[in-house]
Write a protein that holds these residues in place. Structure first.
Motif, PDB file in Angstrom:
ATOM      1  N   LEU A 103       1.035  -1.127   0.112  1.00  0.00           N
ATOM      2  CA  LEU A 103       0.054   0.011  -0.001  1.00  0.00           C
ATOM      3  C   LEU A 103       1.056   1.093   0.011  1.00  0.00           C
ATOM      4  O   LEU A 103       1.636   1.462   0.704  1.00  0.00           O
ATOM      5  CB  LEU A 103      -0.895  -0.092   1.308  1.00  0.00           C
ATOM      6  CG  LEU A 103      -1.790  -1.370   1.293  1.00  0.00           C
ATOM      7  CD1 LEU A 103      -2.539  -1.308   2.651  1.00  0.00           C
ATOM      8  CD2 LEU A 103      -2.948  -1.246   0.544  1.00  0.00           C
ATOM      9  N   HIS A 104       0.734   2.137  -0.961  1.00  0.00           N
ATOM     10  CA  HIS A 104       1.572   3.140  -1.036  1.00  0.00           C
ATOM     11  C   HIS A 104       1.093   4.526  -0.620  1.00  0.00           C
ATOM     12  O   HIS A 104       0.406   5.321  -0.529  1.00  0.00           O
ATOM     13  CB  HIS A 104       1.709   3.434  -2.557  1.00  0.00           C
ATOM     14  CG  HIS A 104       2.912   4.387  -3.050  1.00  0.00           C
ATOM     15  ND1 HIS A 104       3.061   4.700  -4.038  1.00  0.00           N
ATOM     16  CD2 HIS A 104       3.942   4.677  -2.344  1.00  0.00           C
ATOM     17  CE1 HIS A 104       4.168   5.581  -4.399  1.00  0.00           C
ATOM     18  NE2 HIS A 104       4.918   5.426  -3.037  1.00  0.00           N
ATOM     19  N   GLY A 105       1.616   4.731   0.914  1.00  0.00           N
ATOM     20  CA  GLY A 105       1.473   5.546   1.838  1.00  0.00           C
ATOM     21  C   GLY A 105      -0.086   5.933   2.264  1.00  0.00           C
ATOM     22  O   GLY A 105      -0.477   6.877   2.406  1.00  0.00           O
ATOM     23  N   PRO A 106      -0.398   4.852   2.809  1.00  0.00           N
ATOM     24  CA  PRO A 106      -1.716   4.689   3.494  1.00  0.00           C
ATOM     25  C   PRO A 106      -1.548   5.844   4.729  1.00  0.00           C
ATOM     26  O   PRO A 106      -0.489   5.682   5.446  1.00  0.00           O
ATOM     27  CB  PRO A 106      -2.233   3.476   3.908  1.00  0.00           C
ATOM     28  CG  PRO A 106      -0.683   2.613   4.021  1.00  0.00           C
ATOM     29  CD  PRO A 106       0.117   3.431   3.195  1.00  0.00           C
ATOM     30  N   SER A 107      -2.746   6.061   5.219  1.00  0.00           N
ATOM     31  CA  SER A 107      -2.553   6.689   6.606  1.00  0.00           C
ATOM     32  C   SER A 107      -2.865   5.699   7.693  1.00  0.00           C
ATOM     33  O   SER A 107      -3.485   4.596   7.209  1.00  0.00           O
ATOM     34  CB  SER A 107      -3.733   8.128   6.835  1.00  0.00           C
ATOM     35  OG  SER A 107      -5.078   7.269   6.561  1.00  0.00           O
ATOM     36  N   ALA A 108      -2.501   5.947   8.829  1.00  0.00           N
ATOM     37  CA  ALA A 108      -3.065   4.595  10.008  1.00  0.00           C
ATOM     38  C   ALA A 108      -4.371   4.663  10.082  1.00  0.00           C
ATOM     39  O   ALA A 108      -4.951   3.545  10.141  1.00  0.00           O
ATOM     40  CB  ALA A 108      -2.410   5.164  11.238  1.00  0.00           C
ATOM     41  N   VAL A 127       2.957  -2.322   3.729  1.00  0.00           N
ATOM     42  CA  VAL A 127       2.957  -1.084   3.930  1.00  0.00           C
ATOM     43  C   VAL A 127       4.022  -0.331   3.497  1.00  0.00           C
ATOM     44  O   VAL A 127       5.212  -0.434   4.017  1.00  0.00           O
ATOM     45  CB  VAL A 127       2.325  -0.748   5.078  1.00  0.00           C
ATOM     46  CG1 VAL A 127       2.438   0.894   5.416  1.00  0.00           C
ATOM     47  CG2 VAL A 127       0.757  -1.250   5.414  1.00  0.00           C
ATOM     48  N   ASN A 128       4.081   0.700   2.514  1.00  0.00           N
ATOM     49  CA  ASN A 128       5.289   1.479   2.212  1.00  0.00           C
ATOM     50  C   ASN A 128       4.836   2.833   2.819  1.00  0.00           C
ATOM     51  O   ASN A 128       4.012   3.587   2.445  1.00  0.00           O
ATOM     52  CB  ASN A 128       5.515   1.635   0.709  1.00  0.00           C
ATOM     53  CG  ASN A 128       6.489   2.758   0.254  1.00  0.00           C
ATOM     54  OD1 ASN A 128       6.382   3.280  -0.647  1.00  0.00           O
ATOM     55  ND2 ASN A 128       7.450   2.915   1.322  1.00  0.00           N
ATOM     56  N   SER A 129       5.704   3.277   3.823  1.00  0.00           N
ATOM     57  CA  SER A 129       5.315   4.523   4.400  1.00  0.00           C
ATOM     58  C   SER A 129       6.839   5.180   5.175  1.00  0.00           C
ATOM     59  O   SER A 129       7.523   4.339   5.440  1.00  0.00           O
ATOM     60  CB  SER A 129       4.289   4.526   5.410  1.00  0.00           C
ATOM     61  OG  SER A 129       3.881   6.035   6.013  1.00  0.00           O
ATOM     62  N   VAL A 164       2.639   5.164  10.936  1.00  0.00           N
ATOM     63  CA  VAL A 164       1.894   4.445   9.972  1.00  0.00           C
ATOM     64  C   VAL A 164       2.479   3.091  10.008  1.00  0.00           C
ATOM     65  O   VAL A 164       1.739   1.919  10.152  1.00  0.00           O
ATOM     66  CB  VAL A 164       1.734   4.997   8.490  1.00  0.00           C
ATOM     67  CG1 VAL A 164       1.150   3.964   7.813  1.00  0.00           C
ATOM     68  CG2 VAL A 164       1.099   6.125   8.486  1.00  0.00           C
ATOM     69  N   ILE A 165       3.832   3.045  10.036  1.00  0.00           N
ATOM     70  CA  ILE A 165       4.686   1.649  10.072  1.00  0.00           C
ATOM     71  C   ILE A 165       4.175   0.973  11.594  1.00  0.00           C
ATOM     72  O   ILE A 165       3.716  -0.185  11.485  1.00  0.00           O
ATOM     73  CB  ILE A 165       6.170   2.002   9.959  1.00  0.00           C
ATOM     74  CG1 ILE A 165       6.531   2.390   8.540  1.00  0.00           C
ATOM     75  CG2 ILE A 165       6.853   0.551  10.213  1.00  0.00           C
ATOM     76  CD1 ILE A 165       6.057   1.401   7.437  1.00  0.00           C
ATOM     77  N   GLU A 166       4.179   1.989  12.448  1.00  0.00           N
ATOM     78  CA  GLU A 166       4.137   1.460  13.807  1.00  0.00           C
ATOM     79  C   GLU A 166       2.666   0.613  13.940  1.00  0.00           C
ATOM     80  O   GLU A 166       2.228  -0.561  14.294  1.00  0.00           O
ATOM     81  CB  GLU A 166       4.030   2.376  14.835  1.00  0.00           C
ATOM     82  CG  GLU A 166       4.317   1.964  16.351  1.00  0.00           C
ATOM     83  CD  GLU A 166       5.603   1.540  16.497  1.00  0.00           C
ATOM     84  OE1 GLU A 166       5.923   0.365  17.102  1.00  0.00           O
ATOM     85  OE2 GLU A 166       6.695   2.494  16.397  1.00  0.00           O
ATOM     86  N   ASP A 201       2.408  -8.279   5.931  1.00  0.00           N
ATOM     87  CA  ASP A 201       3.447  -9.094   5.856  1.00  0.00           C
ATOM     88  C   ASP A 201       4.833  -8.224   5.872  1.00  0.00           C
ATOM     89  O   ASP A 201       5.788  -8.944   6.074  1.00  0.00           O
ATOM     90  CB  ASP A 201       3.622 -10.004   4.594  1.00  0.00           C
ATOM     91  CG  ASP A 201       2.026 -10.785   4.579  1.00  0.00           C
ATOM     92  OD1 ASP A 201       1.800 -11.693   5.487  1.00  0.00           O
ATOM     93  OD2 ASP A 201       1.473 -10.543   3.575  1.00  0.00           O
ATOM     94  N   THR A 202       4.749  -7.218   5.294  1.00  0.00           N
ATOM     95  CA  THR A 202       6.305  -6.376   5.035  1.00  0.00           C
ATOM     96  C   THR A 202       5.830  -5.075   5.089  1.00  0.00           C
ATOM     97  O   THR A 202       4.866  -4.489   4.935  1.00  0.00           O
ATOM     98  CB  THR A 202       6.770  -6.647   3.577  1.00  0.00           C
ATOM     99  OG1 THR A 202       5.724  -6.075   2.501  1.00  0.00           O
ATOM    100  CG2 THR A 202       6.838  -8.178   3.187  1.00  0.00           C
ATOM    101  N   VAL A 203       7.224  -4.158   5.434  1.00  0.00           N
ATOM    102  CA  VAL A 203       6.992  -2.979   5.388  1.00  0.00           C
ATOM    103  C   VAL A 203       8.204  -2.260   4.495  1.00  0.00           C
ATOM    104  O   VAL A 203       9.354  -2.850   4.675  1.00  0.00           O
ATOM    105  CB  VAL A 203       7.027  -2.056   6.920  1.00  0.00           C
ATOM    106  CG1 VAL A 203       5.674  -2.726   7.659  1.00  0.00           C
ATOM    107  CG2 VAL A 203       8.264  -2.747   7.600  1.00  0.00           C
TER     108      VAL A 203
END
Ligand SMILES: NC(=O)c1ccc[n+]([C@@H]2O[C@H](COP(=O)([O-])OP(=O)(O)OC[C@H]3O[C@@H](n4cnc5c(N)ncnc54)[C@H](OP(=O)(O)O)[C@@H]3O)[C@@H](O)[C@H]2O)c1
Length: 311
Positions: free
Chosen positions: A121-126, A151-153, A158-160, A169-171
């Motif tokens: 996901l390209h830059g989702p918000s939390a 998630v790409n952020s 957001v990563i947290e 599965d991945t960040v």
């Protein structure tokens, strides 16, 4: 090339991934040169390729598909994005499920893949990572559109948030010498079983001497991008110029070696438009970061952090 496990996905990826983005995918960069880089990367053992539908004015993903045509997809991890596209001359963001479904269908066609191995996901918000949204994505996964979800952020909150989600599965995070504050976040991601990809391990070139005098179109393009979007990083990057003046390791290799030594990082995704740079980058995983250099990097990072805190 060293292969590393990608969290709990069951996939292994080459420690250096190929960034199919930026000027590499730009219409002004000749397709023959772009394809040659991908083929050389494959010859050198690169198995991870990262792209996205919005990259390079919407051209990068289809270009990567053409460059990889005829290759065995089961030997590769091709990662793409969802939630953004390039439309009407600009990047458009749409994190709705129908838009993501349409985007995934397009990505499959552009990349020539029946199933997308990995989608970020390209830059989702939390706030967008709701159970309903994740349930909808799971249904798309069950239909066989993609295998692994990430998630790409570059926003640590957001990563947290993503770390607690079993569907993720991945960040992909911005971990490089200019972002030592990401080290504990990466460790928590790895402890949560997530694969971690370093999205701008070369610090977008901000530690290197200015390329404004180098008249190649790619150099001008990267220099202008830096001036437009990344002035703070350019200024911090100047303090790390010493990386590019070492006897035993080149600057880009030191940058990559630092990122790859961060516990939990599976791969560093580096973008380049030059064969010599690709070969230099791909050699980095075998090189230890000299002890004195690691100490100097840590000291410089502490100085930069102290400056940020005092602001
Ligand atoms: N940047 C973002 O916002 C972002 C966001 C999400 C994901 N990503 C992923 O991360 C990848 C990397 O990001 P990026 O391309 O922005 O930045 P990057 O990989 O950190 O930096 C690329 C820059 O470094 C230069 N470079 C690469 N290897 C070099 C070498 N050996 N010696 C000297 N210069 C070298 C490139 O120039 P040359 O072409 O001249 O080599 C280019 O100017 C992307 O391709 C993408 O897949 C990026």
């Amino acid at each position: 090339m060293e292969q590393r496990p990608l969290g709990r996905t069951g996939l292994s990826v080459s420690a250096i991934g190929f960034g199919a983005a930026s000027f590499w995918g730009h219409p002004a960069f000749p397709e023959t040169d772009a394809v040659r880089l991908v083929h050389r990367a494959l010859d050198l053992g690169v198995t991870l390729f990262d792209t996205g539908p919005a990259y390079s004015r919407g051209q990068a993903e289809a270009r990567l598909g053409r460059a990889l045509a005829g290759r065995d997809p089961s030997a590769l991890v091709v990662a793409t994005k969802a939630g953004t596209c390039f439309e009407g001359g600009r990047v458009r963001r749409d994190m709705s499920l129908p838009a993501i479904e349409a985007s995934l269908e397009l990505s499959r066609r552009r990349l020539g893949l029946e199933v997308l191995p990995l989608v970020h996901l390209h830059g989702p918000s939390a706030a967008e990572l709701t159970p309903d949204f994740l349930g909808g994505l799971q249904r798309l996964r069950d239909r066989g559109l993609f295998l692994q979800l990430g998630v790409n952020s570059f926003d640590p909150t957001v990563i947290e948030a993503a770390l607690a989600l079993r569907e993720i599965d991945t960040v992909m995070v911005d971990i490089n010498v200019l972002r030592p504050e990401r080290v504990p976040l990466v460790a928590r991601a790895a402890a949560a079983g997530k694969g971690v990809l370093a999205g701008m391990p070369l610090a977008m070139g901000h530690t290197a001497p200015s390329r404004l005098r180098d008249l190649r179109p790619s150099s001008l393009w990267y220099a202008l991008r830096a001036l437009k979007n990344h002035r703070a990083d350019m200024s911090a990057g100047r303090r790390f110029r010493f990386l590019h003046q070492q006897p035993d390791i080149t600057g880009p290799q030191a940058l990559l070696a630092w990122t790859l030594a961060v516990p939990g990082v599976s791969a560093a995704i580096a973008g380049t438009t030059r064969l010599g740079h690709l070969e230099e980058n791909v050699a980095a995983p075998g090189l230890p970061l000299p002890e004195n250099l690691a100490v100097r990097i840590a000291r410089t990072q502490q100085g930069e952090l102290a400056k940020k805190i005092s602001k």
